[in-house]
Design an enzyme around this catalytic site. Structure first.
Site, mmCIF file in Angstrom:
data_model
loop_
_atom_site.group_PDB
_atom_site.id
_atom_site.type_symbol
_atom_site.label_atom_id
_atom_site.label_comp_id
_atom_site.label_asym_id
_atom_site.label_seq_id
_atom_site.Cartn_x
_atom_site.Cartn_y
_atom_site.Cartn_z
ATOM 1 N N ARG A 131 50.390 60.582 36.048
ATOM 2 C CA ARG A 131 51.026 59.907 37.670
ATOM 3 C C ARG A 131 52.483 59.915 37.651
ATOM 4 O O ARG A 131 53.176 60.922 38.695
ATOM 5 C CB ARG A 131 51.003 58.460 37.839
ATOM 6 C CG ARG A 131 49.523 57.496 37.545
ATOM 7 C CD ARG A 131 49.504 56.604 37.637
ATOM 8 N NE ARG A 131 47.822 56.862 38.214
ATOM 9 C CZ ARG A 131 47.493 55.818 38.942
ATOM 10 N NH1 ARG A 131 48.489 54.268 38.448
ATOM 11 N NH2 ARG A 131 46.414 54.987 38.943
ATOM 12 N N LYS A 165 26.155 50.613 40.861
ATOM 13 C CA LYS A 165 25.781 49.668 41.565
ATOM 14 C C LYS A 165 25.958 50.742 42.749
ATOM 15 O O LYS A 165 26.355 51.068 42.581
ATOM 16 C CB LYS A 165 26.804 48.811 41.708
ATOM 17 C CG LYS A 165 26.896 48.207 40.063
ATOM 18 C CD LYS A 165 27.773 46.409 40.630
ATOM 19 C CE LYS A 165 26.869 46.282 38.798
ATOM 20 N NZ LYS A 165 28.160 44.281 38.803
ATOM 21 N N GLY A 192 37.879 55.879 39.807
ATOM 22 C CA GLY A 192 38.193 55.909 38.459
ATOM 23 C C GLY A 192 37.462 56.975 37.063
ATOM 24 O O GLY A 192 37.745 57.241 36.145
ATOM 25 N N GLY A 245 41.272 52.836 44.245
ATOM 26 C CA GLY A 245 40.905 52.619 44.809
ATOM 27 C C GLY A 245 41.337 52.718 46.404
ATOM 28 O O GLY A 245 40.149 52.990 47.550
#
Length: 397
Positions: free
Chosen positions: A35, A198, A354, A377
């Site tokens: 980053r 999921k 992620g 996100g």
């Protein structure tokens, strides 16, 4: 879309929201500098113009309390080494100390402010806090895609105090363009590879991208919800029983929209969730009781590769197996290799989210795909079709 190229920073002080929320070990050493590396081009452009840079970021989740273990002082030397300029640090982000450091900041210099989240006003989007932050720059630059989905004081509210003197940094501009390329302007065929455990965590992404893609590859743990919904036997594999109707509805929607869905046909099953478990390759709809699917099988990987290689635009979000265990990492590596080959053949490939980013880093694919997103996100919310507050603030929306 205003970017750094629309400004000359000579004799200007740029207030830059960077995302230096980097991992630290027990001795406060930075264990992944990605980053910081990603912010370097933006900072250098400002310095090379003859301007100075005031950097603001958060680190961790101090929840409005000063916490020395989350102080940005720990990363100051690393930032200095990466940028090639000795960074000055001030142990606050508003107040007299910062006022003095800002007043004495000269062209070519960098000032790093203390962790924004030591103030609860940052995450609550407090206007007074944002106004105080706005005093530390002539031009506001948002280069923090990882927090662009948060309406925080430093990512969104502060932009209100800069009228036309605000823009995207190079990193954030690249993120926006990469997502646009997949979602709007990408060359067809467009393929999305969605993995992870999921269906529930990916449903809004799937619903949003069905109008944009030609192929949808589904892998990972959410495979078994789709297979069980169609009457397959999945043994002890992970499954969201309450999402089976949803899975069938997704397949129906895809068919109506002309999207080809590619589910695994065989899997590597194990008798335990363990790297040293016994394994066998079985049809995905016939996993024995006491066994669970933990990776894609060889026929499946051949099918996936065929789809990937004929794609011109590729989105990869989520691994296709439990890649953290070496025994079940082969599927995710095979998908990475196929995307690498497609990219070398001219396809545009975007990796985001992620776990897929972690896999790309673990197996050395960073330089083999077109773009690796820096925001988990934020990336997911972009794929869901949401307008991110940090982006809207620069666009004046």
């Amino acid at each position: 879309m205003r970017t750094l190229e629309d400004f000359n920073f000579e004799d200007k002080k740029a207030l830059i929201r960077v995302d230096f929320n980097v991992p630290l070990d027990a001795e406060f050493n930075v264990t992944d500098t990605s980053r910081i590396d990603a912010a370097k081009p933006t900072i250098l452009k400002i310095l090379e113009d003859g301007g100075s840079a005031v950097l603001m970021s958060h680190l961790g989740r101090p929840k409005g309390q000063r916490n020395e273990s989350m102080s940005l002082k720990h990363i100051c030397n690393v930032v200095s080494d990466i940028i090639g300029v000795q960074v000055k640090f001030v142990d606050d982000c508003i107040g007299e100390k910062v006022d003095d450091a800002y007043a004495n900041l000269e062209s070519g210099e960098i000032l790093l402010l203390e962790n924004l989240r030591f103030y609860s006003e940052e995450t609550s989007g407090d206007t007074e806090f944002a106004k105080k932050l706005s005093n530390y720059g002539d031009i506001y630059v948002n280069d923090a895609f990882g927090t662009a989905h948060r309406a925080h004081a430093s990512t969104t509210i502060v932009a209100d105090y800069f009228a036309d003197n605000k823009c995207f940094g190079y990193l954030l501009a690249k993120e926006i363009k990469a997502i646009e390329k997949v979602m709007q302007t990408g060359e067809k065929p467009v393929s999305a590879i969605l993995g992870g455990a999921k269906v529930s965590s990916k449903i809004t992404i799937i619903e949003n991208i069905l109008d944009k893609v030609d192929h949808l590859i589904i892998g990972g743990g959410m495979t078994y919800t789709f297979i069980k919904a169609q009457g397959g036997k999945i043994g002890d594999s992970i499954c969201e029983d309450d999402k089976m109707d949803l899975a069938l509805d997704i397949l129906k929607q895809a068919k109506e929209k002309g999207v080809e869905v590619h589910l695994p046909v065989d899997v590597l099953a194990a008798d335990d969730f363990d790297n040293n478990a016994k394994t066998q390759v079985v049809p995905v709809e016939a996993i024995p009781e006491g066994w669970q699917g933990l990776d894609a099988g060889p026929v499946t990987l051949g099918n996936f590769k065929e789809v990937i290689l004929k794609s011109k635009t590729i989105l990869w979000n989520g691994p296709v197996g439990v890649f953290e265990m070496e025994s079940f990492s082969k599927g995710t590596i095979a998908v990475g290799n196929a995307i690498d080959e497609a990219t070398r053949n001219g396809a545009f490939s975007l990796v985001g989210g992620g776990d897929s980013v972690a896999a790309v880093k673990q197996f050395g694919f960073q330089e083999k795909v077109s773009y690796v997103s820096t925001g988990g996100g934020a990336m997911l919310e972009s794929l869901e079709g949401k307008t991110l507050p940090g982006i809207a603030a620069i666009l004046g929306q």
